[in-house]
Design a protein around this motif. Structure first.
Motif, mmCIF file in Angstrom:
data_model
loop_
_atom_site.group_PDB
_atom_site.id
_atom_site.type_symbol
_atom_site.label_atom_id
_atom_site.label_comp_id
_atom_site.label_asym_id
_atom_site.label_seq_id
_atom_site.Cartn_x
_atom_site.Cartn_y
_atom_site.Cartn_z
ATOM 1 N N LEU A 60 1.345 78.169 -7.858
ATOM 2 C CA LEU A 60 1.639 76.808 -8.286
ATOM 3 C C LEU A 60 2.692 76.147 -7.408
ATOM 4 C CD1 LEU A 60 1.342 74.486 -10.294
ATOM 5 C CD2 LEU A 60 2.939 75.665 -11.813
ATOM 6 N N ASP A 61 2.272 75.110 -6.716
ATOM 7 C CA ASP A 61 3.171 74.220 -5.983
ATOM 8 C C ASP A 61 3.156 72.896 -6.730
ATOM 9 O OD1 ASP A 61 4.456 72.445 -4.307
ATOM 10 O OD2 ASP A 61 3.373 73.048 -2.503
ATOM 11 N N VAL A 62 4.247 72.568 -7.400
ATOM 12 C CA VAL A 62 4.265 71.392 -8.270
ATOM 13 C C VAL A 62 4.169 70.086 -7.498
ATOM 14 C CG1 VAL A 62 5.589 72.644 -10.013
ATOM 15 C CG2 VAL A 62 6.802 71.187 -8.366
ATOM 16 N N THR A 63 4.307 70.139 -6.181
ATOM 17 C CA THR A 63 4.191 68.920 -5.377
ATOM 18 C C THR A 63 2.770 68.687 -4.874
ATOM 19 O OG1 THR A 63 4.697 69.981 -3.235
ATOM 20 C CG2 THR A 63 6.559 69.274 -4.591
ATOM 21 N N ASP A 64 1.850 69.589 -5.225
ATOM 22 C CA ASP A 64 0.485 69.527 -4.705
ATOM 23 C C ASP A 64 -0.517 69.363 -5.835
ATOM 24 O OD1 ASP A 64 -2.133 71.287 -3.901
ATOM 25 O OD2 ASP A 64 -1.326 70.232 -2.157
ATOM 26 N N ASP A 65 -1.232 68.256 -5.852
ATOM 27 C CA ASP A 65 -2.185 67.967 -6.931
ATOM 28 C C ASP A 65 -3.233 69.060 -7.087
ATOM 29 O OD1 ASP A 65 -0.875 65.589 -7.408
ATOM 30 O OD2 ASP A 65 -2.332 64.341 -6.351
ATOM 31 N N ALA A 66 -3.789 69.515 -5.977
ATOM 32 C CA ALA A 66 -4.843 70.526 -6.029
ATOM 33 C C ALA A 66 -4.316 71.839 -6.591
ATOM 34 C CB ALA A 66 -5.440 70.742 -4.638
ATOM 35 N N SER A 67 -3.098 72.205 -6.224
ATOM 36 C CA SER A 67 -2.488 73.431 -6.718
ATOM 37 C C SER A 67 -2.278 73.363 -8.227
ATOM 38 C CB SER A 67 -1.149 73.680 -6.016
ATOM 39 O OG SER A 67 -0.491 74.810 -6.551
ATOM 40 N N VAL A 68 -1.821 72.223 -8.704
ATOM 41 C CA VAL A 68 -1.591 72.045 -10.142
ATOM 42 C C VAL A 68 -2.916 72.099 -10.906
ATOM 43 C CG1 VAL A 68 -0.768 70.439 -11.900
ATOM 44 C CG2 VAL A 68 0.551 70.760 -9.790
ATOM 45 N N THR A 69 -3.938 71.451 -10.368
ATOM 46 C CA THR A 69 -5.256 71.473 -10.999
ATOM 47 C C THR A 69 -5.804 72.894 -11.076
ATOM 48 O OG1 THR A 69 -5.768 69.225 -10.241
ATOM 49 C CG2 THR A 69 -7.627 70.630 -10.833
ATOM 50 N N ALA A 70 -5.618 73.653 -9.993
ATOM 51 C CA ALA A 70 -6.083 75.036 -9.972
ATOM 52 C C ALA A 70 -5.323 75.890 -10.972
ATOM 53 C CB ALA A 70 -5.941 75.610 -8.565
ATOM 54 N N ALA A 71 -4.033 75.625 -11.130
ATOM 55 C CA ALA A 71 -3.222 76.379 -12.091
ATOM 56 C C ALA A 71 -3.703 76.131 -13.516
ATOM 57 C CB ALA A 71 -1.746 76.000 -11.951
ATOM 58 N N ALA A 72 -4.024 74.893 -13.823
ATOM 59 C CA ALA A 72 -4.530 74.564 -15.162
ATOM 60 C C ALA A 72 -5.865 75.258 -15.411
ATOM 61 C CB ALA A 72 -4.677 73.051 -15.310
ATOM 62 N N ALA A 73 -6.715 75.298 -14.386
ATOM 63 C CA ALA A 73 -8.006 75.964 -14.523
ATOM 64 C C ALA A 73 -7.834 77.466 -14.720
ATOM 65 C CB ALA A 73 -8.865 75.696 -13.284
ATOM 66 N N LEU A 74 -6.861 78.051 -14.032
ATOM 67 C CA LEU A 74 -6.591 79.480 -14.172
ATOM 68 C C LEU A 74 -6.174 79.816 -15.603
ATOM 69 C CD1 LEU A 74 -4.559 81.684 -11.689
ATOM 70 C CD2 LEU A 74 -4.186 81.859 -14.149
ATOM 71 N N ILE A 75 -5.265 79.007 -16.154
ATOM 72 C CA ILE A 75 -4.789 79.254 -17.516
ATOM 73 C C ILE A 75 -5.892 79.014 -18.532
ATOM 74 C CG2 ILE A 75 -3.169 78.453 -19.283
ATOM 75 C CD1 ILE A 75 -1.175 77.964 -16.985
ATOM 76 N N GLU A 76 -6.684 77.986 -18.305
ATOM 77 C CA GLU A 76 -7.794 77.733 -19.228
ATOM 78 C C GLU A 76 -8.769 78.907 -19.230
ATOM 79 O OE1 GLU A 76 -10.803 74.242 -20.642
ATOM 80 O OE2 GLU A 76 -10.046 74.143 -18.586
ATOM 81 N N GLY A 77 -9.072 79.433 -18.050
ATOM 82 C CA GLY A 77 -9.995 80.550 -17.972
ATOM 83 C C GLY A 77 -9.442 81.819 -18.598
ATOM 84 N N ARG A 78 -8.139 81.981 -18.517
ATOM 85 C CA ARG A 78 -7.524 83.198 -19.037
ATOM 86 C C ARG A 78 -7.244 83.114 -20.531
ATOM 87 N NH1 ARG A 78 -4.394 87.286 -16.444
ATOM 88 N NH2 ARG A 78 -3.154 88.473 -17.946
#
Length: 240
Positions: A60-78
């Motif tokens: 998670l890089d909080v300054t990067d939109d794509a990174s934040v989106t991927a982090a949310a997807a990771l948590i949703e999947g888990r």
């Protein structure tokens, strides 16, 4: 709270963020360790697991939109939801003291990108997951320096043109989130950890990261009749 609770702590690979993750894990939370440095993140996860915490890494890089989106997807999947979000990641300017006359617009923008816009990116991306929780909590890590009242009344050292104003901005933003979310079960509050010895201040602080983590942990585990839209430290309410 339910028997299984999922938490995400940003900037959790070291310092106060790591201790928040450790403290929540000790209370039984499954903790996502958010950090942009792969090695430091995995080292932190390994250390937490060795201490008995159910932890997992969240790139998670909080300054990067794509990174934040991927982090949310990771948590949703888990997990399918998120119960606690602690927006802890923060930076100071490249210079210190960051006096207003020395801070350039580019420096100020870089600090705001992490300390304010990063909170917006992460919070908005995680809100759909938080809405699925029975007792969702958001904690925004700020500072006594962000209090206009205390800044006027007390001597906090040299004038600051980037870090301190970014925390004041974050405080104001948190109040607006609380206003918008007032008719939901989401509680959002501001944590002021105090003058903690971390690499952010060259380890000059007078308290430990473990001490500094306690108020964030308390706000992350508030009961349903707890406050929202407030700013707190270990002693209670912090003035605006």
């Amino acid at each position: 709270m339910s028997d299984t609770t999922y938490a995400l702590v940003t900037g959790a690979n070291k310092g106060i963020g790591f201790e928040i993750a450790a403290g929540l894990g000790a209370l039984g939370h499954i903790v996502g360790v958010g950090a942009r440095n792969d090695q430091r993140r995995e080292d932190a996860v390994a250390k937490l697991r060795a201490a008995g915490v159910d932890a997992f890494g969240v790139p998670l890089d909080v300054t990067d939109d794509a990174s934040v989106t991927a982090a949310a997807a990771l948590i949703e999947g888990r997990a399918g939801r998120l119960d606690v979000l602690v927006n802890n990641a923060g930076v100071i300017a490249g210079i210190w003291p960051d006096s207003p006359t020395a801070v350039t617009p580019a420096i100020l923008q870089s600090v705001i990108d992490t300390n304010v816009l990063g909170v917006v990116r992460v919070t908005n991306a995680m809100l759909p997951l938080l809405r699925r929780s029975a007792h969702p909590r958001i904690v925004n890590q700020s500072s006594h320096l962000g209090s206009l009242t205390l800044t006027v009344q007390q001597d906090f050292g040299p004038a600051s043109g980037a870090y301190t104003p970014s925390k004041t901005f974050l405080n104001a933003l948190t109040v607006q989130y609380a206003k918008e979310l007032n008719d939901t079960n989401i509680k959002i509050n501001i944590s002021c950890p105090g003058y903690v010895a971390t690499d952010l201040n060259g380890f000059q602080g007078t308290s430990t990261p473990t001490d500094g983590a306690q108020i964030a942990i308390k706000l992350a585990t508030l009961p349903d009749d707890g406050p929202t839209g407030g700013m707190f430290d270990a002693d209670g309410i912090v003035p605006w």
